[in-house]
Design an enzyme around this catalytic site. Structure first.
Site: not given
Ligand code: RIB
Length: 290
Positions: A43, A233
Site C-alpha cells: 500500500g 507496486d
Molecule cells: O511489493 C513489495 C512489498 O511487498 C515490500 O515492500 C514488502 O513490504 C511487501 O509488502
C-alpha cells in the site's frame, strides 16, 4: 493541469533486507551481504509511487505504536503523501517484511502484518472520493468495503494472492496481477469480471485486456536489474495514474512498464521508486522496449 487525486488503502511495512548470491530453498541457510532497512509495504509503495509520478495521494493504513512506525512512514512523509487517514493501533507492532534479494535481483518476501491486520472496515472514511488503489495485504473485508465506498475508478492489485469474492472483482475497473497471481485466480475468471485486466510478465513487460480481449502489449526498456522489490507496486500506480490522465491504453501500458523498469535499477522498494521526469525522459528518448 492540476494533479489528480488518488486514495490508496493498504499496508505499511518496514522492509528488512539481506542480499545473497542465491535465494534459499526450504531448510537452507545462506550467508548474505550487508543488511539494509527500507520503508515498504504494498500500500505504502503504491502510494509513494503515485506521488512521485505526479498525483496528490492520500494513504489509508495502520501502523503500530513501536519505533518502526516512524521509519516505515518516513519517505511518505517527506514526499508529501497525505497521512491523515493513517492510524496508529495501540500496542500493535508495525508490519515487517523479511526480504532476501538475490544477485539476480529476484526476491523472497515473508510479511508479519502486525498493525496491517488491525485495519478493519470501521477505520475507513464513509466515502472515498475519486480513484482508489487497493491490494491484499490488509483484511479482505476492508478492501471490499473501501471499493464499495469509492465514488471513482477502483484499481485492484490482487497481491499477495488470496481468494476474493467475485463481487470485488466486478467492482474493480482495473485489476493488476503478475503471472503467478494470474495462475492462482485463473485468467478466465479475471477476464469474466469485465473492465481492464493487466498481467505483468516480468522482463517481458505486460499485457492489457479489455472485456477479455487483448487491447495492448508493451515491453520495458532494457535496464540493469539490481532489485525487483516494488516493481509491481510501481506498475500498479503508474498504470492507474496514466489511465486517469486519459492516455490511450497502449501509452498507459508503456508508461507503467517504463516506470517499473526504472524501479528495478536501484535497491529497496521505496528508495527506488522513480520520479515522473525520469520516466518521461526515458520514454521521450525512445528507450522503451515496445
Ligand atoms: O511489493 C513489495 C512489498 O511487498 C515490500 O515492500 C514488502 O513490504 C511487501 O509488502
Amino acid at each position: 493541469m492540476s494533479a489528480l487525486r488518488i486514495t490508496v488503502a493498504g499496508s505499511v511495512n518496514l522492509d528488512l533486507v539481506a542480499r545473497c548470491d542465491h535465494l534459499p530453498v526450504a531448510g537452507e541457510t545462506v550467508l548474505g551481504g550487508v543488511f539494509a532497512q527500507h520503508p515498504g509495504g504494498k500500500g505504502a509503495n503504491q502510494a509513494l509511487a503515485a506521488r512521485r509520478l505526479g498525483a496528490e495521494v492520500a494513504l489509508l493504513a495502520c501502523v503500530g505504536t513501536d519505533a518502526n512506525a516512524e521509519a516505515a512512514l518516513s519517505l511518505l512523509q517527506s514526499d508529501g503523501v497525505d497521512l491523515a487517514g493513517c492510524g496508529s493501533i495501540s500496542g500493535a507492532s508495525t508490519g515487517v517484511a523479511l526480504i532476501a534479494v538475490s544477485d539476480a535481483g529476484e526476491n523472497q518476501i515473508v510479511v508479519a502484518p502486525g498493525a496491517n491486520a488491525a485495519f478493519t472496515p470501521d477505520l475507513l472514511p464513509d466515502v472515498i472520493d475519486g480513484a482508489l488503489i487497493a491490494q491484499l495485504e490488509v483484511p479482505i473485508e476492508t478492501v471490499c468495503e473501501a471499493a464499495k465506498r469509492c465514488t471513482g475508478l477502483v484499481a485492484l492489485n490482487l497481491a499477495p494472492a488470496f481468494d476474493v469474492p467475485d463481487s470485488l472483482l466486478e467492482r474493480a475497473d482495473l485489476i493488476v496481477v503478475n503471472e503467478g497471481e494470474a495462475a492462482f485466480y485463473g485468467v478466465e475468471r479475471l477476464k469474466a469480471a469485465g473492465g481492464l485486466l493487466a498481467v505483468t510478465l516480468g522482463s517481458a513487460g505486460a499485457v492489457l485486456y479489455r472485456d477479455g480481449e487483448e487491447g495492448a502489449r508493451a515491453a520495458p526498456p532494457e535496464v540493469n536489474v539490481v532489485d525487483t522489490t516494488g516493481a509491481g507496486d510501481t506498475f500498479v500506480a503508474a498504470l492507474t495514474l496514466a489511465l486517469l490522465e486519459g492516455r490511450t491504453e497502449a501509452d498507459a501500458l508503456t508508461f507503467a512498464c517504463t516506470a517499473s523498469a526504472l524501479s528495478v535499477t536501484r535497491e529497496g522498494a521505496q528508495p527506488s521508486l522513480p520520479q515522473r521526469k525520469d520516466v518521461d525522459a526515458l520514454i521521450a528518448a525512445g528507450k522503451t522496449g515496445a
